[in-house]
Motif scaffolding. Structure first.
Motif, PDB file in Angstrom:
ATOM      1  N   ILE A   1     -77.076  40.465 112.078  1.00 25.70           N
ATOM      2  CA  ILE A   1     -77.854  40.807 113.277  1.00 25.70           C
ATOM      3  C   ILE A   1     -77.486  39.847 114.407  1.00 25.70           C
ATOM      4  CG2 ILE A   1     -80.158  41.003 114.281  1.00 25.70           C
ATOM      5  CD1 ILE A   1     -81.216  41.486 111.422  1.00 25.70           C
ATOM      6  N   ARG A   2     -77.140  40.405 115.544  1.00 23.74           N
ATOM      7  CA  ARG A   2     -76.919  39.583 116.731  1.00 23.74           C
ATOM      8  C   ARG A   2     -77.652  40.217 117.894  1.00 23.74           C
ATOM      9  NH1 ARG A   2     -71.667  36.428 117.559  1.00 23.74           N
ATOM     10  NH2 ARG A   2     -71.108  35.805 115.453  1.00 23.74           N
ATOM     11  N   HIS A   3     -77.749  39.464 118.954  1.00 29.28           N
ATOM     12  CA  HIS A   3     -78.367  40.084 120.126  1.00 29.28           C
ATOM     13  C   HIS A   3     -77.657  39.663 121.399  1.00 29.28           C
ATOM     14  CE1 HIS A   3     -80.349  36.199 120.719  1.00 29.28           C
ATOM     15  NE2 HIS A   3     -80.625  36.603 121.933  1.00 29.28           N
ATOM     16  N   PHE A   4     -77.840  40.471 122.415  1.00 29.99           N
ATOM     17  CA  PHE A   4     -77.367  40.133 123.748  1.00 29.99           C
ATOM     18  C   PHE A   4     -78.531  40.406 124.693  1.00 29.99           C
ATOM     19  CE2 PHE A   4     -75.372  41.213 127.841  1.00 29.99           C
ATOM     20  CZ  PHE A   4     -74.671  40.039 128.061  1.00 29.99           C
ATOM     21  N   THR A   5     -78.923  39.363 125.436  1.00 34.21           N
ATOM     22  CA  THR A   5     -80.064  39.519 126.349  1.00 34.21           C
ATOM     23  C   THR A   5     -79.581  40.037 127.697  1.00 34.21           C
ATOM     24  OG1 THR A   5     -81.218  37.731 125.221  1.00 34.21           O
ATOM     25  CG2 THR A   5     -82.021  38.315 127.407  1.00 34.21           C
ATOM     26  N   ALA A   6     -80.150  41.138 128.120  1.00 37.24           N
ATOM     27  CA  ALA A   6     -79.756  41.746 129.396  1.00 37.24           C
ATOM     28  C   ALA A   6     -80.129  40.828 130.557  1.00 37.24           C
ATOM     29  CB  ALA A   6     -80.444  43.103 129.557  1.00 37.24           C
ATOM     30  N   ASP A   7     -79.362  40.945 131.622  1.00 39.77           N
ATOM     31  CA  ASP A   7     -79.635  40.130 132.804  1.00 39.77           C
ATOM     32  C   ASP A   7     -80.674  40.843 133.687  1.00 39.77           C
ATOM     33  OD1 ASP A   7     -79.509  38.129 134.647  1.00 39.77           O
ATOM     34  OD2 ASP A   7     -77.644  38.804 135.566  1.00 39.77           O
ATOM     35  N   ASN A   8     -81.860  40.991 133.134  1.00 36.95           N
ATOM     36  CA  ASN A   8     -82.952  41.631 133.897  1.00 36.95           C
ATOM     37  C   ASN A   8     -84.238  40.819 133.761  1.00 36.95           C
ATOM     38  OD1 ASN A   8     -83.439  42.218 131.194  1.00 36.95           O
ATOM     39  ND2 ASN A   8     -84.148  44.303 131.554  1.00 36.95           N
ATOM     40  N   PRO A   9     -84.157  39.505 134.003  1.00 33.63           N
ATOM     41  CA  PRO A   9     -85.362  38.696 133.819  1.00 33.63           C
ATOM     42  C   PRO A   9     -86.446  39.066 134.833  1.00 33.63           C
ATOM     43  CG  PRO A   9     -83.696  37.444 134.982  1.00 33.63           C
ATOM     44  CD  PRO A   9     -83.050  38.740 134.574  1.00 33.63           C
ATOM     45  N   GLY A  10     -87.684  38.808 134.471  1.00 34.10           N
ATOM     46  CA  GLY A  10     -88.773  39.111 135.399  1.00 34.10           C
ATOM     47  C   GLY A  10     -90.116  38.877 134.750  1.00 34.10           C
ATOM     48  N   ILE A  11     -91.148  39.179 135.504  1.00 32.05           N
ATOM     49  CA  ILE A  11     -92.503  38.944 135.012  1.00 32.05           C
ATOM     50  C   ILE A  11     -92.774  39.753 133.749  1.00 32.05           C
ATOM     51  CG2 ILE A  11     -94.937  39.379 135.553  1.00 32.05           C
ATOM     52  CD1 ILE A  11     -94.299  38.576 138.414  1.00 32.05           C
ATOM     53  N   MET A  12     -92.302  40.997 133.738  1.00 28.14           N
ATOM     54  CA  MET A  12     -92.588  41.854 132.596  1.00 28.14           C
ATOM     55  C   MET A  12     -91.531  41.754 131.496  1.00 28.14           C
ATOM     56  SD  MET A  12     -95.208  43.011 134.018  1.00 28.14           S
ATOM     57  CE  MET A  12     -95.808  44.362 133.063  1.00 28.14           C
ATOM     58  N   THR A  13     -90.364  41.237 131.849  1.00 30.49           N
ATOM     59  CA  THR A  13     -89.261  41.257 130.873  1.00 30.49           C
ATOM     60  C   THR A  13     -88.935  39.860 130.351  1.00 30.49           C
ATOM     61  OG1 THR A  13     -87.720  41.142 132.705  1.00 30.49           O
ATOM     62  CG2 THR A  13     -88.169  43.341 131.825  1.00 30.49           C
TER      63      THR A  13
END
Ligand code: ZN
Length: 305
Positions: A43-55
């Motif tokens: 299992i690996r992950h990649f964090t999307a570049d969509n940071p924010g209050i809800m994310t």
């Protein structure tokens, strides 16, 4: 919003809103001291570049499997995001992204699904209740379905509450739960009526307690190494909020705005609406239980036990 700015906003507002600033900061400090627990090798992950209050820091997109892998959630269709997911798959030795699964249809989880499908030829799946939502799905899944990923299988758990078609995926081999937005790495999930439903949400959390889980991989935030404690904390948190809503009603506060003002003392304007959704969701649960009734925009306590 850039990542750093978003995190600054996060620090100021949402976490204070979600749990109370003090307890969050204490928790974050404790988490920082602990060695980071690792997810299993397949299992690996990649964090999307969509940071924010809800994310929070961004949406976690997971890659699961060995030669043929499954991707869980695709937030963005940008090439850089798809490159990030594909690189993770390649680093695992995967030859093919075979399937894409979605925890739910909020755009920060499915916004890039069709694009990744097109680019990789992966088959895209969606919960049965959302069939046709994206307009390019290849298959549907429902509660208790099993979806193979080469090295094992994922069990689909339909867990409505945050979103009525929300699914968690449970991997019994390593006892991993992909929790989507039902359980987050920190803070709490947003329950926004009418599609979001507090009664369903609490039932979904209760159900998850019945699984043997060693680690939770959430849709946002860091992995959760003490799943049972976290789930219980989540349930407890909601029940405490419910008590606060009842206490506000007893004091004669009877509109969503008034009740929110009384309960959420430190909420930033950005999160005011989110807090109101939460209060509304609690009131609807109480109405369903026959404890509260609604008259126009006022909510009245019926029985107090
Ligand atoms: Zn999300």
């Amino acid at each position: 919003m850039r990542r750093r700015e978003a995190l600054a906003v996060l620090g100021k507002s949402s976490l204070a809103f979600l749990f109370g600033a003090d307890s969050f900061l204490r928790r974050a400090a404790q988490a920082a001291e602990k060695p980071t627990m690792a997810a299993p090798n397949h299992i690996r992950h990649f964090t999307a570049d969509n940071p924010g209050i809800m994310t929070l820091q961004g949406t976690n997109q997971y890659v699961v499997g060995k030669e043929n892998v499954v991707v869980i959630d695709v937030a963005l269709s940008a090439d850089s995001n798809m490159d990030g997911i594909i690189e993770q798959a390649e680093a695992m030795g995967a030859k093919k992204i075979e399937k894409i699964l979605l925890t739910h249809i909020h755009s920060d989880h499915c916004g890039g699904a069709l694009a990744l499908r097109k680019r990789t030829g992966a088959k895209l799946g969606i919960h049965r209740s959302r069939a046709g939502y994206l307009g390019g799905e290849d298959f549907q899944y429902g509660d208790n379905d099993r979806i193979g990923f080469g090295a094992g299988e994922l069990h689909v758990l339909h867990t409505p509450g945050h979103e009525s078609g929300h699914c968690c995926f449970y991997e019994p081999g390593d006892k991993v739960l992909f929790s989507g937005d039902n359980i987050l790495g920190f803070g709490t999930a947003v329950i926004r009526p009418p599609d979001g439903d507090m009664t369903d949400y609490l039932k979904s959390l209760e159900r998850l307690l019945g699984f043997d889980i060693s680690v939770i991989l959430p849709g946002h935030g860091p992995l959760i190494g003490k799943p049972e404690a976290k789930i219980r904390e989540y349930i407890q948190h909601r029940l405490e909020r419910e008590q606060q809503v009842l206490a506000a009603l007893r004091k004669g506060r009877n509109t969503i705005g008034d009740i929110t003002q009384m309960i959420y003392v430190d909420v930033s304007p950005a999160l005011q609406r989110v807090a109101e959704f939460s209060v509304q969701a609690h009131l609807e649960k109480l109405m369903r239980e026959g404890r509260v009734k609604r008259q126009a925009d006022r909510y009245l306590l019926l029985s107090d036990n």
